[in-house]
Design an enzyme around this catalytic site. Structure first.
Site, PDB file in Angstrom:
ATOM      1  N   GLU A 154       1.234   5.524   0.886  1.00 18.77           N
ATOM      2  CA  GLU A 154       0.698   6.660   1.652  1.00 18.77           C
ATOM      3  C   GLU A 154       1.107   7.983   1.000  1.00 18.77           C
ATOM      4  OE1 GLU A 154       0.978   6.401   5.955  1.00 18.77           O
ATOM      5  OE2 GLU A 154       1.657   8.485   6.015  1.00 18.77           O
ATOM      6  N   HIS A 170       6.908   4.743  20.801  1.00 12.78           N
ATOM      7  CA  HIS A 170       6.454   6.117  20.581  1.00 12.78           C
ATOM      8  C   HIS A 170       7.299   7.063  21.448  1.00 12.78           C
ATOM      9  CE1 HIS A 170       3.709   9.615  20.933  1.00 12.78           C
ATOM     10  NE2 HIS A 170       3.471   9.309  19.688  1.00 12.78           N
ATOM     11  N   LYS A 211      -5.728  -0.332  21.518  1.00  8.89           N
ATOM     12  CA  LYS A 211      -6.334   0.059  20.235  1.00  8.89           C
ATOM     13  C   LYS A 211      -6.903  -1.170  19.524  1.00  8.89           C
ATOM     14  CE  LYS A 211      -2.498   2.424  18.868  1.00  8.89           C
ATOM     15  NZ  LYS A 211      -1.648   3.447  18.218  1.00  8.89           N
ATOM     16  N   PHE A 245      12.703  14.308   9.930  1.00 11.96           N
ATOM     17  CA  PHE A 245      11.539  13.492  10.293  1.00 11.96           C
ATOM     18  C   PHE A 245      11.867  12.593  11.481  1.00 11.96           C
ATOM     19  CE2 PHE A 245       9.740  13.082   5.711  1.00 11.96           C
ATOM     20  CZ  PHE A 245       9.102  14.282   5.858  1.00 11.96           C
ATOM     21  N   HIS A 286       3.872  -1.138   3.701  1.00  7.75           N
ATOM     22  CA  HIS A 286       3.163   0.129   3.488  1.00  7.75           C
ATOM     23  C   HIS A 286       4.227   1.200   3.228  1.00  7.75           C
ATOM     24  CE1 HIS A 286      -0.001   3.168   4.133  1.00  7.75           C
ATOM     25  NE2 HIS A 286       0.890   3.838   4.842  1.00  7.75           N
ATOM     26  N   GLN A 314      16.133  15.632   4.943  1.00  5.88           N
ATOM     27  CA  GLN A 314      14.696  15.522   5.220  1.00  5.88           C
ATOM     28  C   GLN A 314      14.423  14.323   6.138  1.00  5.88           C
ATOM     29  OE1 GLN A 314      12.536  14.044   1.857  1.00  5.88           O
ATOM     30  NE2 GLN A 314      10.906  15.556   2.105  1.00  5.88           N
ATOM     31  N   ALA A 350      -5.686   7.354  20.761  1.00  2.00           N
ATOM     32  CA  ALA A 350      -6.277   6.742  19.570  1.00  2.00           C
ATOM     33  C   ALA A 350      -7.248   5.615  19.905  1.00  2.00           C
ATOM     34  CB  ALA A 350      -5.160   6.231  18.651  1.00  2.00           C
ATOM     35  N   GLY A 364      -2.763  11.662  16.545  1.00  2.00           N
ATOM     36  CA  GLY A 364      -2.179  12.893  16.013  1.00  2.00           C
ATOM     37  C   GLY A 364      -1.407  13.629  17.089  1.00  2.00           C
ATOM     38  N   ASP A 365      -0.814  14.742  16.709  1.00  2.00           N
ATOM     39  CA  ASP A 365      -0.063  15.579  17.651  1.00  2.00           C
ATOM     40  C   ASP A 365      -0.651  16.976  17.605  1.00  2.00           C
ATOM     41  OD1 ASP A 365       1.989  13.682  18.497  1.00  2.00           O
ATOM     42  OD2 ASP A 365       2.561  13.739  16.385  1.00  2.00           O
ATOM     43  N   SER A 376       0.864  -1.183   0.000  1.00  2.00           N
ATOM     44  CA  SER A 376       0.000   0.000   0.000  1.00  2.00           C
ATOM     45  C   SER A 376       0.898   1.231   0.000  1.00  2.00           C
ATOM     46  CB  SER A 376      -0.927  -0.010   1.224  1.00  2.00           C
ATOM     47  OG  SER A 376      -0.186  -0.232   2.405  1.00  2.00           O
TER      48      SER A 376
HETATM   49  P1  FAD Z   1      -1.769   6.699  20.556  1.00  2.00           P
HETATM   50  O1  FAD Z   1      -1.924   5.289  20.188  1.00  2.00           O
HETATM   51  O2  FAD Z   1      -2.906   7.359  21.272  1.00  2.00           O
HETATM   52  O3  FAD Z   1      -0.442   6.814  21.450  1.00  2.00           O
HETATM   53  C1  FAD Z   1       0.137   8.070  21.760  1.00  2.00           C
HETATM   54  C2  FAD Z   1       0.967   7.964  23.030  1.00  2.00           C
HETATM   55  O4  FAD Z   1       0.106   7.835  24.162  1.00  2.00           O
HETATM   56  C3  FAD Z   1       1.897   6.742  23.105  1.00  2.00           C
HETATM   57  O5  FAD Z   1       3.056   7.137  23.802  1.00  2.00           O
HETATM   58  C4  FAD Z   1       1.104   5.720  23.896  1.00  2.00           C
HETATM   59  O6  FAD Z   1       1.938   4.807  24.608  1.00  2.00           O
HETATM   60  C5  FAD Z   1       0.329   6.602  24.860  1.00  2.00           C
HETATM   61  N1  FAD Z   1      -1.026   6.072  25.124  1.00  2.00           N
HETATM   62  C6  FAD Z   1      -1.882   5.534  24.211  1.00  2.00           C
HETATM   63  N2  FAD Z   1      -3.064   5.209  24.779  1.00  2.00           N
HETATM   64  C7  FAD Z   1      -2.945   5.532  26.099  1.00  2.00           C
HETATM   65  C8  FAD Z   1      -3.849   5.452  27.165  1.00  2.00           C
HETATM   66  N3  FAD Z   1      -5.100   4.977  27.000  1.00  2.00           N
HETATM   67  N4  FAD Z   1      -3.407   5.899  28.376  1.00  2.00           N
HETATM   68  C9  FAD Z   1      -2.147   6.414  28.536  1.00  2.00           C
HETATM   69  N5  FAD Z   1      -1.254   6.526  27.518  1.00  2.00           N
HETATM   70  C10 FAD Z   1      -1.656   6.098  26.308  1.00  2.00           C
HETATM   71  N6  FAD Z   1      -0.253  11.980  12.456  1.00  2.00           N
HETATM   72  C11 FAD Z   1      -1.143  12.854  11.926  1.00  2.00           C
HETATM   73  O7  FAD Z   1      -1.348  13.934  12.487  1.00  2.00           O
HETATM   74  N7  FAD Z   1      -1.819  12.595  10.781  1.00  2.00           N
HETATM   75  C12 FAD Z   1      -1.668  11.424  10.124  1.00  2.00           C
HETATM   76  O8  FAD Z   1      -2.304  11.206   9.093  1.00  2.00           O
HETATM   77  C13 FAD Z   1      -0.759  10.454  10.656  1.00  2.00           C
HETATM   78  N8  FAD Z   1      -0.591   9.243  10.070  1.00  2.00           N
HETATM   79  C14 FAD Z   1       0.221   8.302  10.662  1.00  2.00           C
HETATM   80  C15 FAD Z   1       0.292   7.019  10.099  1.00  2.00           C
HETATM   81  C16 FAD Z   1       1.079   6.035  10.689  1.00  2.00           C
HETATM   82  C17 FAD Z   1       1.102   4.659  10.070  1.00  2.00           C
HETATM   83  C18 FAD Z   1       1.842   6.336  11.836  1.00  2.00           C
HETATM   84  C19 FAD Z   1       2.734   5.299  12.446  1.00  2.00           C
HETATM   85  C20 FAD Z   1       1.784   7.603  12.402  1.00  2.00           C
HETATM   86  C21 FAD Z   1       0.964   8.594  11.839  1.00  2.00           C
HETATM   87  N9  FAD Z   1       0.817   9.865  12.393  1.00  2.00           N
HETATM   88  C22 FAD Z   1      -0.057  10.783  11.847  1.00  2.00           C
HETATM   89  C23 FAD Z   1       1.592  10.238  13.573  1.00  2.00           C
HETATM   90  C24 FAD Z   1       0.811   9.998  14.883  1.00  2.00           C
HETATM   91  O9  FAD Z   1      -0.357  10.778  14.903  1.00  2.00           O
HETATM   92  C25 FAD Z   1       1.738  10.386  16.039  1.00  2.00           C
HETATM   93  O10 FAD Z   1       2.777   9.449  16.144  1.00  2.00           O
HETATM   94  C26 FAD Z   1       1.049  10.596  17.376  1.00  2.00           C
HETATM   95  O11 FAD Z   1       2.015  11.158  18.277  1.00  2.00           O
HETATM   96  C27 FAD Z   1       0.518   9.324  18.027  1.00  2.00           C
HETATM   97  O12 FAD Z   1      -0.568   8.841  17.398  1.00  2.00           O
HETATM   98  P2  FAD Z   1      -1.132   7.376  17.782  1.00  2.00           P
HETATM   99  O13 FAD Z   1      -2.372   7.190  17.038  1.00  2.00           O
HETATM  100  O14 FAD Z   1      -0.074   6.363  17.657  1.00  2.00           O
HETATM  101  O15 FAD Z   1      -1.443   7.639  19.335  1.00  2.00           O
END
Ligand code: FAD
Length: 280
Positions: free
Chosen positions: A11, A142, A158, A209, A259, A205, A116, A101-102, A9
């Site tokens: 991206e 992370h 998740k 990242f 991917h 770059q 998430a 996201g961040d 896939s």
């Molecule tokens: P989470 O799974 O929520 O985790 C974030 C942090 O919180 C981790 O340290 C985790 O250990 C901790 N955590 C998770 N759940 C809990 C809980 N319930 N209690 C306490 N701590 C917890 N970013 C964008 O903005 N847009 C995008 O389109 C995008 N696409 C991406 C695609 C991929 C394949 C990847 C790997 C990353 C992408 N990102 C994107 C980056 C991502 O949004 C960041 O890495 C963000 O900091 C974490 O997102 P996550 O969904 O992994 O978060």
């Protein structure tokens, strides 16, 4: 080469200009020859690029390709995520990459979702089993994780919330991926974990990242690329060799797919896939 051809896939990020959108259409036309399972498009947390994600997804969908929007929940409300889900569902989109996201700098409110896993649960509560949900995984962990174990347990949340599969952050150390898969299997995770592959095109770059997302460029790779200085061709050739070798190891070790983070370019991903035995 004799490799099994596992699903692939690609991206993209949403282009900022009409010219960028045209270029991306041409990139897709090249990549589609490799028969990817889907094309995904990132979604800027906090608002700025969100309409452009929808526009890009509409274009991909109109070409009758499988389009997978990313959806990040930080700074969002249930109402606006719910509206976007309804739009995607009515368009016939079947796959979503669900992320936290961040928070962009300067944006104060975290919104109604914290992690998430809450977004995954919300998608399931609103749309049942309609969407195939992908989530992010971090073989090198992370950057905000308190510990490796907690990060893996948070990853499992998740999956437990209803995710079907995962895509990893990119990495250049295959052992980190294999270890992550083994350890999360021990925790009871059975869903596919697809490695995210970042082709190397420009060292500066990539270094930028990697510093922000916590993906490590091993010292031997960094030193080699630094040594090439402005010699872009040598960096690209080195990158193709290293990333092809990485993919070979991942395929041989049982990765369920690959991917590619294309950065909206086709050439490097296509060359790596060609070396792996994929034919356009
Ligand atoms: P989470 O799974 O929520 O985790 C974030 C942090 O919180 C981790 O340290 C985790 O250990 C901790 N955590 C998770 N759940 C809990 C809980 N319930 N209690 C306490 N701590 C917890 N970013 C964008 O903005 N847009 C995008 O389109 C995008 N696409 C991406 C695609 C991929 C394949 C990847 C790997 C990353 C992408 N990102 C994107 C980056 C991502 O949004 C960041 O890495 C963000 O900091 C974490 O997102 P996550 O969904 O992994 O978060």
């Amino acid at each position: 080469m004799g490799n099994t051809l596992i699903p692939i896939s690609f991206e993209f990020y949403p282009p900022q200009t009409p010219e960028g959108a045209e270029k991306l259409t041409a990139v897709r036309q090249r990549l589609v020859a490799l028969k990817p399972e889907f094309f995904s498009c990132t979604f800027g947390a906090g608002g700025s690029t969100q309409d452009r994600t929808l526009d890009t997804i509409k274009l991909i969908h109109a070409e009758s390709r499988n389009a997978a929007p990313h959806l990040s929940c930080v700074g969002a409300t249930r109402e606006n995520i719910g509206a976007l889900l309804a739009t995607y569902k009515s368009m016939g989109i079947k796959r979503i990459v669900a992320l936290r996201g961040d928070l962009p700098s300067g944006m104060a409110s975290i919104g109604e979702f914290h992690y998430a896993n809450e977004l995954v649960a919300f998608i399931r509560s609103q749309t049942g089993e309609h969407f195939h949900i992908e989530v992010a995984a971090y073989p090198e962990f992370h950057p905000q994780a308190n510990s490796a174990r907690e990060d893996m347990l948070n990853f499992k949340r998740k999956i437990n919330a209803g995710a079907n599969s995962a895509i990893t952050q990119y990495f250049y150390n295959a052992d980190a991926y294999f270890r992550f898969v083994d350890e999360t299997r021990k925790l009871g995770v059975t869903t596919p974990i697809v490695p995210g592959i970042m082709p190397i095109v420009r060292f500066s770059q990539l270094a930028r990242f990697s510093d922000t997302c916590g993906a490590e460029i091993p010292r031997w790779m960094r030193k080699t690329m630094e040594g090439y200085g402005d010699d872009a061709e040598s960096i690209q050739n080195f990158g193709l060799d290293v990333v092809t070798r990485l993919c070979e190891k991942l395929i041989a070790g049982g990765a369920p797919g690959l991917h590619f983070y294309t950065l909206n370019q086709a050439t490097a991903s296509m060359e790596i896939l060609k070396r792996l035995g994929y034919r356009a």
